[in-house]
Design a protein around this motif. Structure first.
Motif, short mmCIF file in Angstrom:
data_model
loop_
_atom_site.label_atom_id
_atom_site.label_comp_id
_atom_site.label_asym_id
_atom_site.label_seq_id
_atom_site.Cartn_x
_atom_site.Cartn_y
_atom_site.Cartn_z
N TYR A 113 1.02 -0.89 -0.11
CA TYR A 113 0.09 -0.10 0.46
C TYR A 113 1.02 1.20 -0.05
N CYS A 114 0.56 2.19 -0.75
CA CYS A 114 1.78 3.58 -1.04
C CYS A 114 0.43 4.65 -1.33
N ARG A 115 0.13 5.14 -0.04
CA ARG A 115 -0.58 6.03 -0.12
C ARG A 115 -0.31 7.23 -1.21
N PRO A 116 -1.59 7.95 -2.45
CA PRO A 116 -1.37 8.88 -2.76
C PRO A 116 0.00 9.81 -2.31
N PRO A 117 0.33 10.64 -3.65
CA PRO A 117 1.10 11.98 -3.16
C PRO A 117 0.31 13.42 -3.41
N TRP A 118 0.31 14.24 -2.39
CA TRP A 118 -0.45 15.16 -2.24
C TRP A 118 0.01 15.96 -4.23
N GLN A 119 -0.64 16.94 -4.11
CA GLN A 119 -1.38 17.29 -5.36
C GLN A 119 -1.69 18.91 -5.39
N ALA A 120 -1.03 19.92 -5.69
CA ALA A 120 -0.48 21.10 -5.33
C ALA A 120 -2.02 22.06 -6.27
N GLN A 121 -2.69 22.93 -5.07
CA GLN A 121 -3.94 23.11 -5.80
C GLN A 121 -3.38 24.75 -5.65
N ASN A 122 -4.28 25.39 -6.05
CA ASN A 122 -3.94 26.94 -7.45
C ASN A 122 -3.21 27.63 -6.71
N GLU A 123 -3.27 27.89 -5.00
CA GLU A 123 -2.46 28.77 -4.35
C GLU A 123 -1.27 28.54 -3.95
N ASP A 124 -1.07 27.37 -4.10
CA ASP A 124 0.93 27.09 -3.77
C ASP A 124 1.70 26.95 -4.54
N GLN A 125 3.05 27.39 -3.74
CA GLN A 125 3.33 27.96 -4.65
C GLN A 125 4.90 26.91 -4.42
N TRP A 126 4.59 25.88 -5.17
CA TRP A 126 5.90 24.83 -5.02
C TRP A 126 6.81 25.03 -6.11
N ILE A 127 8.00 23.88 -5.21
CA ILE A 127 9.27 23.70 -6.20
C ILE A 127 9.73 22.41 -5.93
N MET A 128 9.67 22.03 -7.39
CA MET A 128 9.95 20.25 -7.06
C MET A 128 11.54 20.26 -7.04
N ALA A 129 12.07 18.91 -6.11
CA ALA A 129 13.40 18.74 -6.32
C ALA A 129 13.73 16.93 -5.82
N ILE A 229 3.98 31.50 1.64
CA ILE A 229 4.74 30.86 1.60
C ILE A 229 5.58 29.88 0.54
N PRO A 230 6.47 29.95 -0.61
CA PRO A 230 7.24 28.65 -0.79
C PRO A 230 7.14 27.55 -0.44
N VAL A 231 7.14 25.93 -0.80
CA VAL A 231 7.15 24.48 -0.63
C VAL A 231 8.21 24.31 -1.92
N ILE A 232 9.68 23.80 -0.36
CA ILE A 232 9.89 22.89 -1.31
C ILE A 232 10.33 21.48 -0.95
N LEU A 233 9.43 20.90 -2.39
CA LEU A 233 8.89 19.06 -2.75
C LEU A 233 9.86 18.37 -2.98
N LEU A 234 10.36 18.12 -2.04
CA LEU A 234 11.11 16.54 -2.45
C LEU A 234 10.67 15.32 -2.88
N ASN A 235 10.42 14.84 -4.11
CA ASN A 235 9.82 14.12 -5.19
C ASN A 235 10.08 12.53 -4.87
N ARG A 236 9.41 11.75 -4.59
CA ARG A 236 9.45 10.40 -4.34
C ARG A 236 10.27 10.10 -4.86
N PRO A 237 11.37 8.94 -4.28
CA PRO A 237 12.63 8.43 -4.81
C PRO A 237 12.17 7.38 -5.46
N LYS A 238 12.63 7.59 -6.97
CA LYS A 238 12.76 6.52 -8.57
C LYS A 238 13.21 5.13 -8.02
N LYS A 239 12.61 4.42 -8.34
CA LYS A 239 13.08 2.74 -8.52
C LYS A 239 14.13 2.44 -9.64
#
Length: 587
Positions: A113-129, A229-239
Motif C-alpha cells: 500500500y502506497c498512499r497517493p502523493p499530494w497534489q498542488a492547489q492553485n494557491e500553492d507555490q511548489w518547487i519540485m526537487a 510562502i513557497p514549499v520545496i517538495l522532495l519528490n518520491r524516490p525513483k525505483k
C-alpha cells in the motif's frame, strides 16, 4: 492466515484495525503481526507488535552483508508467515525493496500500500526537487527555511550558508539550539494550527518537505498556503532497475494499492479462493516422499495466493487428515483435493474419497471438492516422451548414427492394480508412445499385482530379437517399486550382454506433469472433472470383477496410515502383509 504488516504509518494502523475487525467479525481467521521500526509511537491495536528491525534475526555467521534482508527472511520462516503487507512510509525504500526480494524468494504473497502523493492547489507555490542537491539550490534565495526531511538536513548543518537560519524538525535527534540552526525533536501528526504558529514564531519564509501524502503531516502545506510562502517538495524516490525488477518480476504474488479498501478486498478475495490439498499415495521410501513434496512445492509456486497443504494415504506423514486440518485451522472453508495418482484404481476411486467423505462430515461449513486422477492426458504422454528422449541420449552416445528407434524395443512399466480399467490405460499410453515416437515395438508390463511383471515381460520379448531396449517406468516418483524395476532391467542386461538396456527416468516433476495437475484442479473447481464411471468396477459389471459392484466406499489403509518412512522406523524390509483387500504392492 498469518499476516506480517510492515507499518509505522497511520495508514498501516488503519489497515491493521480493519484486518482485526475483519477477523473478529467473520469466518476469516487472521493472525496479525504489526511490525514497526524507528522512533514512532506504539500503536494501540489488539495484535502482536514487533518492534525494531529484522537484523536481530539474521544468523550470526551469515555471509549475507545485508543483515536486515537476511533477518527478514528468517523472521518470515520462523513465524510461518502466509502473507506480507507493506504499508511503510513512501520514502522507506530499503524495507520495501527487501520485502519484495525476500517474498519473491520465499514465494510469499506481497501486498503493497502506497498512499497517493499530494497534489498542488492553485494557491500553492511548489518547487519540485529530486535530491538534496536540488533542495540546497532551491533554498539559496531564502533566509529561514523550515526543513522537515529528517536526518538528511541534520547531517548538513555544517554547510549552512551564512545568510540562513535552519529550523529542522526530526524524530531522531535531541532538541538543539545553535546560532544558525535549531533542531526540534517531534513526532507527528502535525496539525495546521500548530504549524501556522510555529512558522510565524520562527519567521519561516520557505518549507522543505517530502511528498509523503496523507493527512497526518499535511498541516505544514496548509499553513504555507495561508502564509503564501513557497514549499520545496522532495519528490518520491525513483525505483532503480534493481528495485523495479524486485516489484515487477513479482507479478503474480505482488500487488500495489493506493486505496486501503482495495487492499482489504484483495485479502478477502484471496481467502475465498479454495485452498489446495495435494494428496499422495505415500511411501516408506524417503526419496519418494521428498520428490512428492518437491512437486507440491512447485504446485504452490503456481498459486502463491492460495494456501496449500499435503497429505498421504499411507506410511508417510502428514496424513490426509493432518493436511486438511492445517488448512481449516488457517481459515480455509473451501478446499480442492487433488489426487497425485496417475490412473483411477482403488486409491483414487475408493480410498481417498472415503477419507475425504469422513473428514467432510467432521468439519461444519467446510466444502471439499475432489479432483480426478491425471489419467491419459496429452501432456502426460508428452512428458513420458520427454523422459524417454532423455534415455535416448545414452543410446545415441553408445551407437551414434547407428541408433534408430525402429530397431529399439520400448518397455513401459505401470504400477499394476486389480482394476483392469487402470491397467488398460497404461497399455493405451504405451501404444500412443510407440506410434507417436516410431519405435520398432513396444510392450506393457507391471511392477506388481497383475501380469506380466517386468522380468517375465523382458524374457518374453527377448525372442523378438531387439538389441536395443529402453525401460520406462510410468511412475510419478521413485520408491521401492521403481528401484525394483531398475533391478529387473539390470538383471536382464547382465543375463543378455549382447543387448543394450537403458533405464529411462520416471516422470517426477516434469513441467508438463505440473501443467496436468493444474488442469485437473481447474476442472475440479469448474465442475467439469469426471472419472470414467462407464468402466468403474464399483458401478458396473466388469469381466472378472463382478463381485465388486456396489461395494461400500471405505478406506483400507488404517493399519499403515502415518506409520512412517524407513527413516522413521530405521529399518527396511518387505511389506507384503497378505491383506486380501489391497489392490497394489506397497512402494
Amino acid at each position: 492466515m498469518k499476516i506480517l504488516l510492515l507499518g509505522g504509518t497511520r495508514d498501516a494502523i488503519d489497515i491493521a484495525k480493519q484486518l482485526i475487525t475483519l477477523s473478529e467479525g467473520s469466518a476469516f481467521n487472521i493472525e496479525l503481526i504489526y511490525s514497526l521500526a524507528g522512533l514512532v509511537r506504539l500503536p494501540s491495536i489488539s495484535c502482536t507488535i514487533h518492534q525494531g528491525g529484522f537484523s536481530q534475526y539474521a544468523e550470526p555467521l551469515t555471509r549475507d552483508t545485508d543483515k536486515s534482508k537476511q533477518g527478514l527472511k528468517q523472521f518470515l520462516l520462523q513465524h510461518q508467515i502466509d502473507k506480507v503487507i507493506d504499508a511503510t512510509h513512501p520514502y522507506a525504500t530499503n524495507i520495501s525493496t527487501n520485502a519484495a526480494e525476500v517474498c519473491k524468494t520465499l514465494n510469499i504473497p506481497l501486498l503493497s500500500y502506497c498512499r497517493p502523493p499530494w497534489q498542488a492547489q492553485n494557491e500553492d507555490q511548489w518547487i519540485m526537487a529530486d535530491s538534496w542537491s536540488d533542495v540546497t539550490k532551491a533554498m539559496r534565495t531564502f533566509k529561514r527555511p523550515f526543513i522537515t526531511i529528517g536526518r538528511d538536513a541534520i547531517n548538513k548543518v555544517n554547510s549552512i550558508p551564512e545568510h540562513q537560519f535552519w529550523l529542522i524538525r526530526s524524530a531522531i535527534a535531541d532538541n538543539v539550539k545553535q546560532a544558525n540552526y535549531k533542531i526540534i525533536k517531534s513526532v507527528g501528526p502535525f496539525y495546521e494550527e500548530q504549524e501556522l504558529a510555529l512558522m510565524k514564531a520562527n519567521h519561516i519564509d520557505v518549507v522543505v518537505c517530502k511528498n509523503s501524502g496523507g493527512s497526518a503531516v499535511d498541516g505544514k502545506l496548509k499553513a504555507a498556503r495561508l502564509l503564501k510562502i513557497p514549499v520545496i517538495l522532495l519528490n518520491r524516490p525513483k525505483k532503480d532497475s534493481h528495485t523495479h525488477n524486485s516489484y515487477e518480476d513479482h507479478t503474480d504474488d505482488s500487488h500495489n494499492f493506493v486505496h486501503k479498501h482495495e487492499l482489504i478486498e484483495k485479502i478477502m478475495t484471496d481467502n475465498e479462493k479454495p485452498a489446495l490439498l495435494v494428496v499422495g499415495h505415500g511411501s516408506r521410501d524417503v526419496d519418494a516422499v521428498a520428490e512428492f513434496h518437491q512437486l507440491a512445492k512447485h504446485f504452490q509456486e503456481k498459486y502463491p495466493d492460495r494456501r496449500c497443504a499435503t497429505g498421504f494415504l499411507e506410511f508417510a506423514r502428514p496424513v490426509i487428515a493432518d493436511g486438511l486440518h492445517k488448512l481449516v485451522e488457517q481459515g480455509s472453508t473451501k478446499i480442492t483435493a487433488i489426487p497425485g495418482m496417475l490412473m483411477a484404481a482403488g486409491h483414487a476411486k475408493n480410498d481417498i474419497p472415503s477419507e475425504l467423505n469422513t473428514l467432510q462430515a467432521e468439519y461444519d461449513g467446510v466444502d471439499i471438492t475432489y479432483g480426478t486422477h491425471l489419467g491419459v492426458h496429452p501432456n502426460m504422454v508428452r512428458a513420458a516422451a520427454a523422459r524417454i528422449e532423455e534415455a535416448e541420449v545414452t543410446m545415441k552416445s553408445t551407437f551414434g548414427d547407428d541408433y534408430d528407434r525402429k530397431d529399439t524395443l520400448l518397455v513401459v512399466v505401470g504400477r499394476g492394480a486389480s482394476d483392469s480399467d487402470a491397467n488398460s490405460n497404461i497399455c493405451k499410453i504405451t501404444r500412443m508412445l510407440e506410434e507417436g515416437m516410431g519405435f520398432g515395438w513396444a510392450i506393457t508390463c507391471f511392477s506388481g499385482v497383475t501380469s506380466p511383471l517386468v522380468d517375465e515381460a523382458l524374457e518374453r520379448a527377448h525372442g523378438l530379437g531387439f538389441k536395443k531396449v529402453i525401460v520406462f517406468p510410468y511412475f510419478l516418483f521413485t520408491g521401492r517399486l521403481v528401484k525394483k524395476i531398475y533391478e529387473w532391467s539390470d538383471e536382464y542386461q547382465a543375463k543378455h550382454p549382447d543387448v543394450t538396456v537403458v533405464n529411462a527416468p520416471y516422470l517426477n516433476d516434469h513441467p508438463l506433469v505440473l501443467e496436468t495437475f493444474m488442469d485437473k484442479m481447474e476442472e475440479a473447481e469448474q465442475g467439469t472433472g469426471n472419472m470414467n464411471c462407464q468402466m468403474c468396477q464399483y458401478r458396473v459389471q466388469i469381466l472378472g470383477s463382478e463381485h465388486k459392484v456396489g461395494l461400500p466406499q471405505e478406506g483400507h489403509h488404517h493399519h499403515v496410515r502415518g506409520s512412517g518412512t524407513d527413516a522413521d522406523l530405521d529399518h527396511s524390509h518387505s511389506h507384503d502383509h497378505g491383506h486380501h483387500h489391497h489392490d497394489h504392492n506397497h512402494k
